[in-house]
Design a protein around this motif. Structure first.
Motif, PDB file in Angstrom:
ATOM      1  N   TYR A   1     -27.621  28.587 -84.772  1.00 50.28           N
ATOM      2  CA  TYR A   1     -27.405  27.657 -83.661  1.00 50.28           C
ATOM      3  C   TYR A   1     -27.603  28.342 -82.309  1.00 50.28           C
ATOM      4  CZ  TYR A   1     -25.315  23.946 -80.848  1.00 50.28           C
ATOM      5  OH  TYR A   1     -25.104  22.956 -79.910  1.00 50.28           O
ATOM      6  N   ILE A   2     -26.806  29.356 -82.024  1.00 52.78           N
ATOM      7  CA  ILE A   2     -26.876  29.978 -80.695  1.00 52.78           C
ATOM      8  C   ILE A   2     -28.236  30.636 -80.453  1.00 52.78           C
ATOM      9  CG2 ILE A   2     -25.888  31.765 -79.198  1.00 52.78           C
ATOM     10  CD1 ILE A   2     -23.146  31.098 -80.478  1.00 52.78           C
ATOM     11  N   ILE A   3     -28.700  31.425 -81.402  1.00 50.54           N
ATOM     12  CA  ILE A   3     -29.988  32.105 -81.222  1.00 50.54           C
ATOM     13  C   ILE A   3     -31.149  31.150 -81.499  1.00 50.54           C
ATOM     14  CG2 ILE A   3     -31.483  33.938 -82.117  1.00 50.54           C
ATOM     15  CD1 ILE A   3     -28.888  35.599 -82.510  1.00 50.54           C
ATOM     16  N   LYS A   4     -31.063  30.410 -82.590  1.00 45.59           N
ATOM     17  CA  LYS A   4     -32.163  29.500 -82.971  1.00 45.59           C
ATOM     18  C   LYS A   4     -32.419  28.418 -81.921  1.00 45.59           C
ATOM     19  CE  LYS A   4     -33.753  26.687 -86.824  1.00 45.59           C
ATOM     20  NZ  LYS A   4     -33.422  26.200 -88.176  1.00 45.59           N
TER      21      LYS A   4
ATOM     22  N   VAL B   1     -32.899  25.286 -75.826  1.00 44.09           N
ATOM     23  CA  VAL B   1     -32.165  24.110 -75.357  1.00 44.09           C
ATOM     24  C   VAL B   1     -30.802  24.515 -74.795  1.00 44.09           C
ATOM     25  CG1 VAL B   1     -31.086  21.949 -76.057  1.00 44.09           C
ATOM     26  CG2 VAL B   1     -33.337  22.555 -76.956  1.00 44.09           C
ATOM     27  N   LEU B   2     -30.100  25.366 -75.527  1.00 48.22           N
ATOM     28  CA  LEU B   2     -28.722  25.696 -75.152  1.00 48.22           C
ATOM     29  C   LEU B   2     -28.603  26.393 -73.807  1.00 48.22           C
ATOM     30  CD1 LEU B   2     -27.232  26.880 -78.564  1.00 48.22           C
ATOM     31  CD2 LEU B   2     -26.966  24.665 -77.441  1.00 48.22           C
ATOM     32  N   HIS B   3     -29.537  27.290 -73.495  1.00 48.25           N
ATOM     33  CA  HIS B   3     -29.379  28.056 -72.252  1.00 48.25           C
ATOM     34  C   HIS B   3     -29.521  27.188 -70.999  1.00 48.25           C
ATOM     35  CE1 HIS B   3     -33.753  28.209 -71.694  1.00 48.25           C
ATOM     36  NE2 HIS B   3     -33.520  28.684 -70.490  1.00 48.25           N
ATOM     37  N   THR B   4     -29.950  25.948 -71.171  1.00 51.18           N
ATOM     38  CA  THR B   4     -30.069  25.049 -70.012  1.00 51.18           C
ATOM     39  C   THR B   4     -28.782  24.273 -69.755  1.00 51.18           C
ATOM     40  OG1 THR B   4     -30.907  23.181 -71.322  1.00 51.18           O
ATOM     41  CG2 THR B   4     -32.543  24.756 -70.471  1.00 51.18           C
TER      42      THR B   4
ATOM     43  N   TYR C   1     -19.610  23.185 -71.123  1.00 45.44           N
ATOM     44  CA  TYR C   1     -20.124  22.327 -72.184  1.00 45.44           C
ATOM     45  C   TYR C   1     -20.394  23.141 -73.449  1.00 45.44           C
ATOM     46  CZ  TYR C   1     -23.301  19.632 -75.061  1.00 45.44           C
ATOM     47  OH  TYR C   1     -23.887  19.004 -76.130  1.00 45.44           O
ATOM     48  N   LEU C   2     -21.039  24.292 -73.296  1.00 44.95           N
ATOM     49  CA  LEU C   2     -21.374  25.124 -74.442  1.00 44.95           C
ATOM     50  C   LEU C   2     -20.128  25.626 -75.162  1.00 44.95           C
ATOM     51  CD1 LEU C   2     -24.330  27.167 -72.969  1.00 44.95           C
ATOM     52  CD2 LEU C   2     -24.454  25.495 -74.818  1.00 44.95           C
ATOM     53  N   VAL C   3     -19.140  26.049 -74.396  1.00 41.34           N
ATOM     54  CA  VAL C   3     -17.898  26.542 -75.003  1.00 41.34           C
ATOM     55  C   VAL C   3     -17.238  25.428 -75.815  1.00 41.34           C
ATOM     56  CG1 VAL C   3     -15.559  27.333 -74.484  1.00 41.34           C
ATOM     57  CG2 VAL C   3     -17.506  28.413 -73.356  1.00 41.34           C
ATOM     58  N   GLU C   4     -17.178  24.235 -75.265  1.00 42.03           N
ATOM     59  CA  GLU C   4     -16.571  23.119 -75.990  1.00 42.03           C
ATOM     60  C   GLU C   4     -17.408  22.727 -77.209  1.00 42.03           C
ATOM     61  OE1 GLU C   4     -13.518  21.887 -75.589  1.00 42.03           O
ATOM     62  OE2 GLU C   4     -13.329  23.441 -74.054  1.00 42.03           O
ATOM     63  N   ASP C   5     -18.726  22.708 -77.055  1.00 44.09           N
ATOM     64  CA  ASP C   5     -19.629  22.346 -78.142  1.00 44.09           C
ATOM     65  C   ASP C   5     -19.493  23.321 -79.307  1.00 44.09           C
ATOM     66  OD1 ASP C   5     -21.853  20.824 -79.300  1.00 44.09           O
ATOM     67  OD2 ASP C   5     -23.082  22.593 -78.855  1.00 44.09           O
TER      68      ASP C   5
END
Length: 72
Positions: free
Chosen positions: A41-44, A48-51, A56-60
């Motif tokens: 998820y984080i690397i793959k 998308v995630l770095h935007t 939001y990311l912490v909660e997700d």
């Protein structure tokens, strides 16, 4: 193998989650690695995630970890 940008982002997320969860980054790493969230998820999904925003990311990711039945 991940590139430098993915590695930097992963470290940023490890420390952000460690702060939120009140755990050491090493313990957060073990949780994310054992559940497959780090690689799958984080690397793959870096592109998308770095935007997204940090909060939001912490909660997700927190929600995703809880879905894997890990108590954080």
């Amino acid at each position: 193998m991940c590139e430098k940008k993915e590695l930097s982002f992963s470290i940023f997320m490890l420390y952000s989650l460690a702060d939120k969860w009140k755990m050491s980054p090493a313990k957060v790493y073990k949780i994310l690695n054992s559940t497959g969230i780090l690689d799958n998820y984080i690397i793959k999904c870096y592109d998308v995630l770095h935007t997204q925003g940090k909060e939001y990311l912490v909660e997700d990711i927190t929600d995703f970890v809880r879905e894997k039945e890990v108590n954080v």
